[in-house]
Design a protein around this motif. Structure first.
Motif, PDB file in Angstrom:
ATOM      1  N   HIS A   6       7.824 -17.828  -4.460  1.00 21.68           N
ATOM      2  CA  HIS A   6       8.571 -16.842  -5.242  1.00 21.68           C
ATOM      3  C   HIS A   6       7.561 -15.938  -5.940  1.00 21.68           C
ATOM      4  N   ARG A   8       6.345 -13.309  -8.639  1.00 20.88           N
ATOM      5  CA  ARG A   8       6.658 -12.777  -9.975  1.00 20.88           C
ATOM      6  C   ARG A   8       5.404 -12.130 -10.535  1.00 20.88           C
ATOM      7  N   SER A  13       1.706 -16.335  -8.681  1.00 24.02           N
ATOM      8  CA  SER A  13       2.103 -16.088  -7.287  1.00 24.02           C
ATOM      9  C   SER A  13       1.157 -15.155  -6.534  1.00 24.02           C
ATOM     10  N   ASP A  31      13.155 -15.264  -2.724  1.00 19.76           N
ATOM     11  CA  ASP A  31      13.687 -14.820  -4.010  1.00 19.76           C
ATOM     12  C   ASP A  31      14.538 -15.941  -4.597  1.00 19.76           C
ATOM     13  N   CYS A  32      13.988 -16.637  -5.571  1.00 18.86           N
ATOM     14  CA  CYS A  32      14.695 -17.794  -6.137  1.00 18.86           C
ATOM     15  C   CYS A  32      15.981 -17.398  -6.857  1.00 18.86           C
ATOM     16  N   ILE A  37      19.163 -18.990  -1.770  1.00 23.04           N
ATOM     17  CA  ILE A  37      17.765 -19.437  -1.817  1.00 23.04           C
ATOM     18  C   ILE A  37      17.536 -20.700  -0.985  1.00 23.04           C
ATOM     19  N   TRP A  49       6.926 -21.976  -7.165  1.00 21.61           N
ATOM     20  CA  TRP A  49       7.521 -21.009  -8.092  1.00 21.61           C
ATOM     21  C   TRP A  49       6.905 -21.228  -9.473  1.00 21.61           C
ATOM     22  N   ASP A  58      14.927 -17.873 -15.535  1.00 19.72           N
ATOM     23  CA  ASP A  58      14.250 -19.128 -15.189  1.00 19.72           C
ATOM     24  C   ASP A  58      14.760 -20.296 -16.020  1.00 19.72           C
TER      25      ASP A  58
END
Ligand code: ADP
Ligand code: MG
Length: 334
Positions: A6, A8, A13, A31-32, A37, A49, A58
């Motif tokens: 994922h 970010r 990441s 894309d969480c 997903i 992630w 989150d």
């Protein structure tokens, strides 16, 4: 082996992706936040992630998603032993006491009357903390019984917001004075008086419990050791001027001479007991003995780029820069 990542901004990441590209590791960006997903990850063996305690989305489901995938047999980073206690100092108290870790003596109460009884008989100062938060935002020195009583009453009445606008503005002012931030950042702190950040609104009030620790005096720094697999590195964070709190101060030392091997060895032992892929331990010291104040899995990666080297499991020192995010990918591959 194929890893779902994922992406970010300002997270691990970008470095994970770069590492996979350099090493020819098969990966896919997912894309969480997407409804499908689980489908996206289906063709992969792992999900990585770097979720955050200050991201409004989150905090709603990151652990639930990653632990679900782990249950289904996927590798995940962070996995359950690494992440379940993240941003939960009360959870950490139970964990660290259970494994016999040298945690600063800590006290939690879920009844106002019991908390007030304890306030009546204990000694001060103590350190008040919310279970959530970072950068010293919700860590406060309580000097007297009456101050403690006020905190207990508030904890069992309206509770505490995760975004403390006064403390936050004070911190921004401190950083502005020290040249660590610009005028715009300071102004944003003032604007926050009118608009609470979304994560804080979504998280709601912290209430129904109260958490204190013994105050370990005469620490003008804390030591953070991070263990990833068979390697560890460390930073020393000096407290803010006129304050006892180091986390988030921005005053960091990196030279090896600041770190004693016993603390590094202890950190390896703790990471092994917790079975963590990536464990950051914050220590203060009493009579030269390290005491843990909190643990976490996430950190701001840029703060560790200047580290001078790392230790391996046998406490050999390896001088030079290193790629901590690459090590995270390796823990998933192993
Ligand atoms: N019990 C304690 N005694 C003395 N200093 C403490 C204690 N707990 C925390 N501190 C100081 O306050 C800072 C923030 O505390 P910590 O529990 O790590 O919260 P945060 O999650 O905000 O980093 C630490 O970096 C340390 O310098
Ligand atoms: Mg800390």
């Amino acid at each position: 082996m194929k890893i779902a990542i994922h992406r970010r901004k300002n997270s691990f990441s970008a470095n994970w992706i770069k590492y996979c590209e350099n090493k020819g590791i098969n990966y896919k960006v997912v894309d969480c936040y997407s409804n499908n997903i689980i489908n996206q990850v289906q063709e992969c063996d792992a999900l990585m992630w770097h979720f955050s305690q200050a991201n409004p989305k989150d905090i709603l489901f990151a652990k639930e998603l990653t632990f679900s995938l782990q249950t289904a047999g996927k590798k995940v980073f962070p996995n359950f032993p690494t992440a379940w206690h993240f941003d939960d100092k009360v959870g950490q108290k139970y964990l660290l006491e259970s494994i016999g870790a040298p945690l600063v003596p800590s006290y939690v109460f879920y009844d106002k009357d019991k908390a007030l009884d304890w306030v009546g008989e204990t000694s001060f100062p103590k350190v008040f903390k919310l279970r959530r938060g970072a950068g010293s935002a919700h860590v406060k020195l309580i000097e007297t019984k009456s101050e403690a009583t006020k905190m207990v009453n508030k904890a069992f009445r309206q509770g505490f917001r995760l975004y403390n606008k006064r403390a936050n503005l004070k911190n921004r002012w401190y950083k502005y004075k020290k040249g660590q931030t610009d005028l715009w950042n300071l102004a944003k702190g003032a604007l926050r008086f009118f608009k609470e950040p979304e994560y804080s609104r979504i998280a709601g009030h912290e209430k129904g419990y109260v958490y204190f620790q013994d105050f370990i005096a005469q620490n003008d720094y804390d030591i953070r050791v991070i263990v990833i697999g068979d390697r560890a590195f460390a930073i020393k964070r000096l407290v803010r001027e006129g304050d006892f709190r180091a986390s988030g101060s921005g005053h960091i030392s990196y030279e090896k001479r600041h770190f004693d091997e016993a603390t590094i060895e202890l950190s390896f032992k703790m990471a092994e007991k917790i079975n963590s892929q990536c464990l950051a331990l914050d220590y203060v010291f009493q009579d030269n003995q390290p005491l843990i104040v909190e643990i976490s899995y996430g950190f701001v990666k840029e703060g560790y780029y200047p580290c001078k080297g790392y230790w391996d499991r046998d406490l050999n020192w390896h001088e030079g820069s290193f790629n901590a995010q690459g090590w995270m990918v390796e823990t998933v591959l192993s």
